[in-house]
Design an enzyme around this catalytic site. Structure first.
Site, mmCIF file in Angstrom:
data_model
loop_
_atom_site.group_PDB
_atom_site.id
_atom_site.type_symbol
_atom_site.label_atom_id
_atom_site.label_comp_id
_atom_site.label_asym_id
_atom_site.label_seq_id
_atom_site.Cartn_x
_atom_site.Cartn_y
_atom_site.Cartn_z
ATOM 1 N N TRP A 269 0.831 -1.210 0.000
ATOM 2 C CA TRP A 269 0.000 0.000 0.000
ATOM 3 C C TRP A 269 0.862 1.255 0.000
ATOM 4 O O TRP A 269 0.515 2.250 -0.648
ATOM 5 C CB TRP A 269 -0.987 -0.015 1.169
ATOM 6 C CG TRP A 269 -2.000 -1.105 1.027
ATOM 7 C CD1 TRP A 269 -2.154 -2.198 1.827
ATOM 8 C CD2 TRP A 269 -2.991 -1.239 -0.012
ATOM 9 N NE1 TRP A 269 -3.172 -2.988 1.364
ATOM 10 C CE2 TRP A 269 -3.706 -2.433 0.236
ATOM 11 C CE3 TRP A 269 -3.335 -0.471 -1.132
ATOM 12 C CZ2 TRP A 269 -4.746 -2.868 -0.579
ATOM 13 C CZ3 TRP A 269 -4.374 -0.911 -1.954
ATOM 14 C CH2 TRP A 269 -5.065 -2.099 -1.665
ATOM 15 N N ASP B 57 -1.713 6.501 6.585
ATOM 16 C CA ASP B 57 -2.739 5.623 6.008
ATOM 17 C C ASP B 57 -3.101 4.592 7.076
ATOM 18 O O ASP B 57 -2.344 3.676 7.338
ATOM 19 C CB ASP B 57 -2.196 4.933 4.742
ATOM 20 C CG ASP B 57 -3.185 3.924 4.158
ATOM 21 O OD1 ASP B 57 -4.284 3.743 4.736
ATOM 22 O OD2 ASP B 57 -2.851 3.304 3.122
ATOM 23 N N LYS C 204 -12.570 -1.859 6.308
ATOM 24 C CA LYS C 204 -11.870 -2.829 7.145
ATOM 25 C C LYS C 204 -12.319 -2.741 8.594
ATOM 26 O O LYS C 204 -12.725 -3.733 9.172
ATOM 27 C CB LYS C 204 -10.362 -2.635 7.031
ATOM 28 C CG LYS C 204 -9.832 -3.311 5.764
ATOM 29 C CD LYS C 204 -8.823 -2.514 5.017
ATOM 30 C CE LYS C 204 -8.610 -3.132 3.642
ATOM 31 N NZ LYS C 204 -7.805 -2.274 2.784
HETATM 32 C C1 LIG Z 1 -7.224 -1.733 1.793
HETATM 33 C C2 LIG Z 1 -6.170 -0.721 1.924
HETATM 34 C C3 LIG Z 1 -6.061 0.347 1.032
HETATM 35 C C4 LIG Z 1 -6.952 0.491 -0.190
HETATM 36 O O1 LIG Z 1 -8.222 0.826 0.162
HETATM 37 P P1 LIG Z 1 -9.341 1.143 -0.951
HETATM 38 O O2 LIG Z 1 -10.406 1.772 -0.132
HETATM 39 O O3 LIG Z 1 -9.724 -0.166 -1.551
HETATM 40 O O4 LIG Z 1 -8.756 2.051 -1.956
HETATM 41 C C5 LIG Z 1 -5.079 1.286 1.258
HETATM 42 N N1 LIG Z 1 -4.248 1.190 2.304
HETATM 43 C C6 LIG Z 1 -4.317 0.170 3.187
HETATM 44 C C7 LIG Z 1 -3.370 0.111 4.336
HETATM 45 C C8 LIG Z 1 -5.282 -0.815 3.020
HETATM 46 O O5 LIG Z 1 -5.359 -1.832 3.894
#
Ligand SMILES: *Cc1c(COP(=O)(O)O)cnc(C)c1O
Length: 364
Positions: free
Chosen positions: A101, A169, A193
């Site tokens: 990511w 993030d 998540k």
């Molecule tokens: C799942 C995830 C993303 C991507 O998320 P989307 O909403 O599908 O764009 C980005 N960063 C991390 C750490 C993730 O776990």
């Protein structure tokens, strides 16, 4: 009703009580005679949900007053592009590369053509740890980290300190533990998540950063557009925000962030202990110091220490038959992964541990 245990990485498990509440209100929201998803985003009925979700985010996560809370779309992935678009002001952007990511975020900085730099990486050891030698330049336009690496199962247990604005993030560990806001200037997450269904992106950002973007940034991609209108510039993902609000209520009813952190620690310990006490049958991907409380990535090993991908496939298949899904590791590293987000119950983790012990007996 037959609810299975969902260990998938995202979209992921949602508390049963939240789903039942949504079910109860789905057709006729609080006697209004329509569903919340049919209501205008300008209606009083929706506005209460929207305002409450913002207020509860601030309250539960102790977000200081000089931060805006934004409800956006486009997933965490759109933030990878919006961050350089809004926050790069001709200086240098610095990134830590701790997994797929972060790499994707770095790629967007490159596409934007800004001056960027990778200050630390754990790529050489298959991202099995959070790099230890992180030194950001205090004068950087911003410093960027991924607090929890969903695929590799690593997590920062302390954020690096820098005078540059720190961007985090937190897509896979938002609301899992308290945040020291004196260190963080912007934190963002896709909701799917740890905070509800997909479709909503939560951005918590210092007001002084919101004002940074230049004239060339498209209206919809400017933080200021959304901050100025309380995230009602255009139609927000109303049903996702409604679900997010129910999750926040569930969090509050269960003691808030500190209480959920304690529960997460108990669940993670149960699972890591099972791995560590398996005599090398199960081996965790992450080094012990970097282990994630949210995503536990591990392998099944042969006696010679090689990964046994055949047994791993068998494990995932038999676990599914036993009512536990989503345990196959991400396609990029293989192996197994159990995502044990806020909404995963201790019963669920105990069922997995029992299954792991039984599987080891039968297959070693
Ligand atoms: C799942 C995830 C993303 C991507 O998320 P989307 O909403 O599908 O764009 C980005 N960063 C991390 C750490 C993730 O776990």
């Amino acid at each position: 009703m037959n609810r299975i245990f969902n260990f998938g990485a995202g979209p992921s498990t949602i508390p049963l009580s939240v789903l039942e509440e949504a079910q109860k209100e789905l057709v006729d929201y609080k006697g209004e005679g329509l569903s919340i998803m049919e209501a205008s985003h300008r209606s009083k009925m929706y506005d209460e949900v929207h305002t409450e979700a913002m207020a509860l985010t601030r309250e539960l996560y102790s977000v200081p007053e000089d931060y805006d809370i934004l409800f956006l779309q486009g997933g965490a992935s759109l933030q990878f592009a919006m961050i350089p678009m809004n926050l790069s002001i001709g200086g240098k952007a610095q990134y830590v590369d701790s997994g797929s990511w972060s790499s994707k975020a770095i790629k967007e900085a490159k596409i934007q053509g800004i001056d960027y730099e990778i200050v630390a990486s754990s790529k050489d050891t298959t991202y099995d740890r959070i790099p230890s030698d992180i030194k950001f330049d205090d004068n950087a336009d911003y410093a960027y980290i991924t607090s929890n690496n969903t695929i590799y199962g690593t997590e920062y247990h302390e954020f690096p300190t820098t005078k540059a604005p720190l961007i985090v993030d937190a897509s896979s560990d938002i609301f899992s533990c308290p945040i020291d806001w004196s260190k963080v200037d912007m934190l963002f997450a896709g909701a799917q998540k740890n905070a509800g269904p997909s479709g909503l992106t939560i951005v918590i950002i210092k007001k002084e950063l919101v004002a940074r973007a230049g004239d060339k940034v498209p209206t919809m991609l400017k933080y200021k557009t959304h901050a100025d209108k309380d995230s009602l510039f255009n139609t927000p993902p109303t049903f996702g925000i409604y679900m997010f609000n129910l999750i926040l209520h569930w969090l509050k009813d269960n003691g808030g962030i500190e209480a959920i952190q304690e529960k997460n620690q108990t669940k993670a310990k149960l699972l890591y202990d099972a791995i560590d006490n398996s005599n090398g049958f199960y081996v965790g991907h992450a080094t012990k110091e970097s282990r994630s409380f949210m995503n536990v990535s591990y392998n099944i090993k042969n006696s010679d220490g090689e990964n046994n991908s055949q047994l791993e496939s068998k494990f995932a298949k038999e676990a599914t038959e036993a009512g536990m899904i989503g345990l196959k590791g991400h396609r990029s590293i293989g192996g197994l992964r159990a995502s044990i987000y806020n909404a995963m119950t201790l019963d669920g983790v105990q069922a997995l541990v029992d299954f792991m012990q039984k599987f080891q007996k039968e297959n070693s």
